[in-house]
Every structure is written in C-alpha cells, then in structure tokens.
Design a protein around this motif. Sequence first.
Motif, short mmCIF file in Angstrom:
data_model
loop_
_atom_site.label_atom_id
_atom_site.label_comp_id
_atom_site.label_asym_id
_atom_site.label_seq_id
_atom_site.Cartn_x
_atom_site.Cartn_y
_atom_site.Cartn_z
N LEU A 27 0.81 -1.22 0.00
CA LEU A 27 0.00 0.00 0.00
C LEU A 27 0.84 1.27 0.00
O LEU A 27 1.97 1.28 0.49
CB LEU A 27 -0.91 0.02 1.23
N ILE A 28 0.28 2.33 -0.57
CA ILE A 28 0.81 3.68 -0.44
C ILE A 28 -0.14 4.41 0.50
O ILE A 28 -1.31 4.62 0.18
CB ILE A 28 0.86 4.41 -1.80
N ARG A 29 0.35 4.79 1.67
CA ARG A 29 -0.51 5.44 2.67
C ARG A 29 -0.08 6.89 2.88
O ARG A 29 1.12 7.19 2.96
CB ARG A 29 -0.43 4.71 4.02
N PRO A 30 -1.04 7.81 3.00
CA PRO A 30 -0.69 9.21 3.30
C PRO A 30 -0.19 9.35 4.72
O PRO A 30 -0.61 8.61 5.61
CB PRO A 30 -2.01 9.95 3.09
N ASN A 31 0.71 10.29 4.94
CA ASN A 31 1.20 10.58 6.29
C ASN A 31 0.29 11.60 6.93
O ASN A 31 0.43 12.80 6.73
CB ASN A 31 2.64 11.12 6.25
N ARG A 32 -0.68 11.11 7.69
CA ARG A 32 -1.64 12.00 8.35
C ARG A 32 -1.76 11.60 9.81
O ARG A 32 -2.38 10.61 10.15
CB ARG A 32 -3.01 11.92 7.68
N ARG A 33 -1.16 12.37 10.66
CA ARG A 33 -1.20 12.07 12.09
C ARG A 33 -2.58 12.40 12.65
O ARG A 33 -3.16 13.43 12.36
CB ARG A 33 -0.14 12.89 12.83
N GLY A 34 -3.06 11.49 13.49
CA GLY A 34 -4.34 11.72 14.13
C GLY A 34 -5.52 11.38 13.25
O GLY A 34 -6.65 11.60 13.62
N GLU A 35 -5.28 10.86 12.05
CA GLU A 35 -6.37 10.49 11.16
C GLU A 35 -6.22 9.03 10.74
O GLU A 35 -5.15 8.45 10.81
CB GLU A 35 -6.37 11.37 9.90
N ASP A 36 -7.33 8.46 10.32
CA ASP A 36 -7.30 7.10 9.81
C ASP A 36 -6.72 7.15 8.41
O ASP A 36 -7.36 7.61 7.47
CB ASP A 36 -8.71 6.51 9.79
N ALA A 37 -5.48 6.71 8.25
CA ALA A 37 -4.77 6.85 6.98
C ALA A 37 -5.20 5.76 6.01
O ALA A 37 -4.59 4.70 5.93
CB ALA A 37 -3.26 6.80 7.22
N GLU A 38 -6.28 6.01 5.28
CA GLU A 38 -6.69 5.10 4.22
C GLU A 38 -5.66 5.16 3.09
O GLU A 38 -5.06 6.21 2.84
CB GLU A 38 -8.08 5.48 3.70
N PRO A 39 -5.42 4.05 2.41
CA PRO A 39 -4.40 4.06 1.37
C PRO A 39 -4.73 5.02 0.24
O PRO A 39 -5.88 5.15 -0.17
CB PRO A 39 -4.37 2.61 0.89
N SER A 40 -3.70 5.69 -0.26
CA SER A 40 -3.85 6.54 -1.44
C SER A 40 -3.81 5.71 -2.71
O SER A 40 -4.40 6.08 -3.73
CB SER A 40 -2.73 7.58 -1.49
N ALA A 41 -3.10 4.59 -2.64
CA ALA A 41 -2.98 3.70 -3.79
C ALA A 41 -2.60 2.31 -3.32
O ALA A 41 -2.07 2.13 -2.22
CB ALA A 41 -1.94 4.24 -4.78
N ARG A 42 -2.88 1.33 -4.17
CA ARG A 42 -2.48 -0.05 -3.93
C ARG A 42 -1.55 -0.47 -5.06
O ARG A 42 -1.73 -0.06 -6.21
CB ARG A 42 -3.70 -0.98 -3.88
N VAL A 43 -0.56 -1.30 -4.72
CA VAL A 43 0.41 -1.77 -5.71
C VAL A 43 0.42 -3.30 -5.69
O VAL A 43 0.74 -3.91 -4.68
CB VAL A 43 1.83 -1.24 -5.41
N ARG A 44 0.03 -3.89 -6.82
CA ARG A 44 -0.03 -5.35 -6.92
C ARG A 44 1.11 -5.85 -7.81
O ARG A 44 1.40 -5.25 -8.84
CB ARG A 44 -1.38 -5.81 -7.47
#
Length: 249
Positions: A27-44
């Motif tokens: 996964l590519i996850r955003p760096n967001r402190r204090g938030e639920d970091a949903e993935p910005s992208a998936r890499v298969r």
Amino acid sequence: MATGFTVDIASADGMRTAEWTIGEEFLIRPNRRGEDAEPSARVRLLAPEGQETTAELAASLAARPVTVAEVEERLRLRGGGQPHPVLALTDPDGATLATVLPEERVPWPRRFRVVDAEDRPLAEIRHAPARFGRRCEWRIDPADGGDPYVGRRGSVGGWLVFALAFPLWLVIFLGCLLLSLLTLGQVSEMVVWGYPRSVIWHRRGAPPGSRALTFGHLRTDYHHDPRQLDSRLAYAQAALHYFDVMHHD
C-alpha cells in the motif's frame, strides 16, 4: 504544497525476499497524524507478460513428459532468477492509476516503462546502481518530452556529515570490537552506521532548492510536490525505489 506518504509492506511478506509472490499487494498510505490513513494507492505484483509463474511452470511440466533440453531452456529464459514483477497501481476503489513495466526480463532491470490506465506512456524510469565513485541514481523521463527528474542518493550536507563523523564512528566501532574480544563475546553490541540513504529528485531547470520528490531518513517516508510531479509517477517511482531499498540496503 508538498504531501507525504509511506510505502506500507506489512501485508506483503514476499517483498522482503528476491522471490516475490505474484499477486501480492502493498500500500501507499498518506502521512496524516491523528487520522485514519486510508491508502492513497495499492500496488499489486504481476508476472511479466509471457513469463510463467512458479506454480504455472510446475503445472505445465507435470502435465506432460518434457525433455531435459526443454527444462534447461525454460530456466535460461528465467535468467537464473525470478524477473522483476510488473507493478500495477490502483486507487482505493480499484481503478487503474498506472502500470510499471520492466524493460528487461531480469531480477533488477535498469529501465522501466510507466503507462496510464489506457496504456498510454507516462514516463520512462531509469536506475543506475551505486558504483565506486558514483552515487545511486534514479531518473524519470516524462513521455511528453519535458525536463527529466533526477534523484541521487544523499545530499551534499548528508555526505559531508558522514565524512566528518566517520573517524569518530570508526574509533567507537574498534572500541566495541575490542570489548567483545576481551569479554569473549559476552558484550557484543556494535554501533550501527551507514552512508546517507536519503534521495532527492530535482527537475532539471526548476528553481534552486525545489524538490519534486524526497525519500527521507525514516526509510519509508516520501514527500512529493504534486505541482511538479504527477502523483502517479511519484507513486510509481516510490514503489520501485522502496522495492530496491528492501533488497539492497
């Protein structure tokens, strides 16, 4: 404004070995402190076109009698190792963002082609591994013919600090080694030290100090300026770079 993201391989065990598992995903996850970091992208990870997976090869060999020459030819085509996988990038909803296609059927290609969801070219990514007297280099050549983005390992300041601190580290390392010998291995802690691993991608012709993409000291931490670099290319470059970091650093 620069945005941060992290390459998360927690669910991809094969990423830690050179025998990648086709179909595995990270996964590519955003760096967001204090938030639920949903993935910005998936890499298969996908098998290169025309390349049999290990399971497919075993099944085809078991399906009918084969000659020794045929087995040797198949192994030769595999290049003595598993070729670098295709990286398929999708958004959180599963829509295709980009696909990274190795240009060589070897474990560690030097060139990759990046295409969009309609198979139109976005860029070519080149990788020159580090050699004596030359730093590791990554280069993104946009398909529109624009100025390339060039990333080299370590900044001038980072290498300067490394050179100045190296003698001190060497003294401490020798002291730890001597202590280990005197205690017959009962005290064997060593001070970990290494060369700079940060990478900064600059676009040629951009104002001094501008950074299109940066890989920081946290080893999975990237910052990118979407005004300078397409997010699809930023994710593709980060996925390739971290794939290399996992196996060579």
